[in-house]
Design a protein around this motif. Sequence first.
Motif, PDB file in Angstrom:
ATOM      1  N   ASP A 459       0.854  -1.347   0.040  1.00 32.11           N
ATOM      2  CA  ASP A 459      -0.034   0.197   0.077  1.00 32.11           C
ATOM      3  C   ASP A 459       0.837   1.088   0.088  1.00 32.11           C
ATOM      4  N   ARG A 492      -1.136  -1.868  -4.634  1.00 32.45           N
ATOM      5  CA  ARG A 492      -2.056  -2.447  -3.847  1.00 32.45           C
ATOM      6  C   ARG A 492      -2.591  -3.646  -4.517  1.00 32.45           C
ATOM      7  N   VAL A 495      -8.873  -6.997  -5.639  1.00 28.59           N
ATOM      8  CA  VAL A 495     -10.085  -7.903  -5.392  1.00 28.59           C
ATOM      9  C   VAL A 495     -11.163  -7.905  -6.445  1.00 28.59           C
ATOM     10  N   LEU A 515     -13.090  -7.602   2.170  1.00 27.12           N
ATOM     11  CA  LEU A 515     -12.406  -7.475   1.149  1.00 27.12           C
ATOM     12  C   LEU A 515     -11.390  -6.429   1.040  1.00 27.12           C
ATOM     13  N   GLY A 516     -11.364  -5.559   2.020  1.00 28.20           N
ATOM     14  CA  GLY A 516     -10.478  -4.486   1.977  1.00 28.20           C
ATOM     15  C   GLY A 516     -10.853  -3.237   1.469  1.00 28.20           C
ATOM     16  N   LEU A 517     -12.325  -3.197   0.933  1.00 30.48           N
ATOM     17  CA  LEU A 517     -12.866  -1.926   0.373  1.00 30.48           C
ATOM     18  C   LEU A 517     -13.646  -1.352   1.356  1.00 30.48           C
ATOM     19  N   GLU A 551      -8.900  -2.063  -6.930  1.00 29.01           N
ATOM     20  CA  GLU A 551      -7.711  -2.171  -5.940  1.00 29.01           C
ATOM     21  C   GLU A 551      -8.193  -1.756  -4.436  1.00 29.01           C
ATOM     22  N   LYS A 552      -7.610  -2.659  -3.377  1.00 27.73           N
ATOM     23  CA  LYS A 552      -7.758  -2.683  -2.114  1.00 27.73           C
ATOM     24  C   LYS A 552      -7.843  -1.186  -1.617  1.00 27.73           C
TER      25      LYS A 552
END
Length: 649
Positions: A459, A492, A495, A515-517, A551-552
């Motif tokens: 990141d 990054r 997903v 999901l990191g969003l 992208e996360k």
Amino acid sequence: MEGQRLGGRYQLEARVGGGGMAIVYRAKDLVLNRPVAVKVLRSQFGTDEDFVTRFRREAQAVASLSHPNVVGVYDVGQDGDTHYMVMEYVEGYTLKELITRNGALPVEDAVEIAAEICDALEHAHANQIIHRDIKPHNILIGKNGRIKVTDFGIARAVTSTTITHTNSVLGSVHYFSPEQARGGITAEKSDIYSLGIVLYEMVTGQLPFSGESPISVALKHLQEPLPEPRQVNPAIPQSVENVILKALVKDPSYRYASAREMLEDLETCLLPERLDEDKFEIPVDEEATRTYPVITPEMLESHGRTGTPPRKEAETKKKRPWWMKTALWTGAIGLFFVLAFLGFNLIMELFPSVPEVQVPHVEGTSVTLAEQRIREKKLVPKIVEQPHDEIEKGIVISQDPAPPMRLKENAVVTLYVSSGQEAISMPNLVTMVRTVAENELKAKGFTVTDSTFVEKESDEVPEGQVINQFPPAGQQVVPGQTEVRVEISKGRGLVKMPDLRNKTLEQARIDLFKLGLLVDEAAIRYEPSYVTEKPNIVLHSHPHDPGMMVEKGTAIQLTVSNGQFPADAKIVSHPIYVEILEGESQVPIKIVVSDARGNNLVVLDERIDESRQFDVPVVLSPQKNATIKVFRSDIEASQVQINYDSVQY
């Protein structure tokens, strides 16, 4: 970046190539519904305004080229901080892959490929565009056999920034022209030289100049004579070798004057009358100005004098009798031999003779064994240690003198013994781009394999730069014995966007968080919907559609229902009578509705024993009528059509 959409038009599908400055993706043009290649500028170059300006200007210039052997440029754009170029997508392989797979190509094929490349260069040069990086890697061969030259203009756009960031000369060192190698001005004749190298590689299967480092290869372009192609491959006609020799003259003034001139030579070099023509030689100007030494009086004197020879003195001298001369010479010679004999005997008594011995061969043996063999011959070993990358420690690299030399006893034999590979300080690769890090490792003597570089999500570190390295910088290591692992940032992580439709807003937040969003709270839009009259139900997540790679860390915009149907919606309840005949029981009944809410919505699925009437609710819109289907035992029994205009509301 796979899965992303650039400019709202180009959907990136898969990475197909790339280098130190850009990455190439296969993509789909959603407007024209065709495959394209998208070259995306690496993020570390996108912040240099001068670079970006040159990149766009050169890309636009190349877009003006129209030639069947040049990869077309369709579009240039920017999406946020991402700069990209859209090009013709060529499905096939590179010329480098063909040479690697097949070795030397048939001469006829090589000449035809070179002619098509030369035709493309002639068109580019006529439009004041110099390629500067002609090499087999930039020559594409389509499935139809068409030759395409790519990467026009990019090298030119990179000039200032490349030197700033990498402190290196622009281009690919094995295909450098001498003027590129010395950092001079490059013009059309540099492209001709590079094409000559490509043709050399095609007909011989190997490069004319190679070395352990880019510097050594560049120096060979400048200083060493060209290994003649026919010495590598005698099957090459002299006319074809002549084309190569003329393209690869180190002095640009003796090369082809233009790509057009070289193309004309290529088109005729395989004619029968040219195959055995005279070998190309660089013309020598006999009238050229030369520097001659200054003629001195001493030089004149060496060629004779003028004037009258001195007067003979013989007239004033009295001649001796002949027998006196003979007696004097005989006595002198006899005295000389007597003295020589006495002197030799005296020396032999003072310095007795030392026998000679054969020097033993000890190269490749251990230093202990080598010393033993030297002493056995009554010689004196002298050990000199020196590092060596290939010979292990304690082994004799070479000896001086070596067999069949003979020495007097007690003479010294110098043994050069390997101290092993020399330990060096591990270089600091962190923040370097991959190509620079790879070149640094190779220059230091490290072995670089496919497993050396490992891509890792990050990141913080821009895509393509080194995140971490093992061993760490500064540690003392032996290059040939040290395995290096370098972690490269791939940016990054990506997903797959989930399908959030018909889920509650709270459930959508949970699914995205896993999901990191994120949910872009400030951008949530509340709208009426035909789909539901419940509030806070997700209607869509456009532009991040389900299945797209995201992208996360991305904040997703959501559109949710406000709990109301649109003002033009008509909600009616239509009666449906289901008759059960005498003797029937537990009959499976299913009622399916297609209306403004969607298609094939199951509103009833149960078993009944008696005839019943069901009130079926439907939602109509000006664009969508309603259809009600009744199924008995999975067989359609009846269908009702309800039109929007027929409903009084």
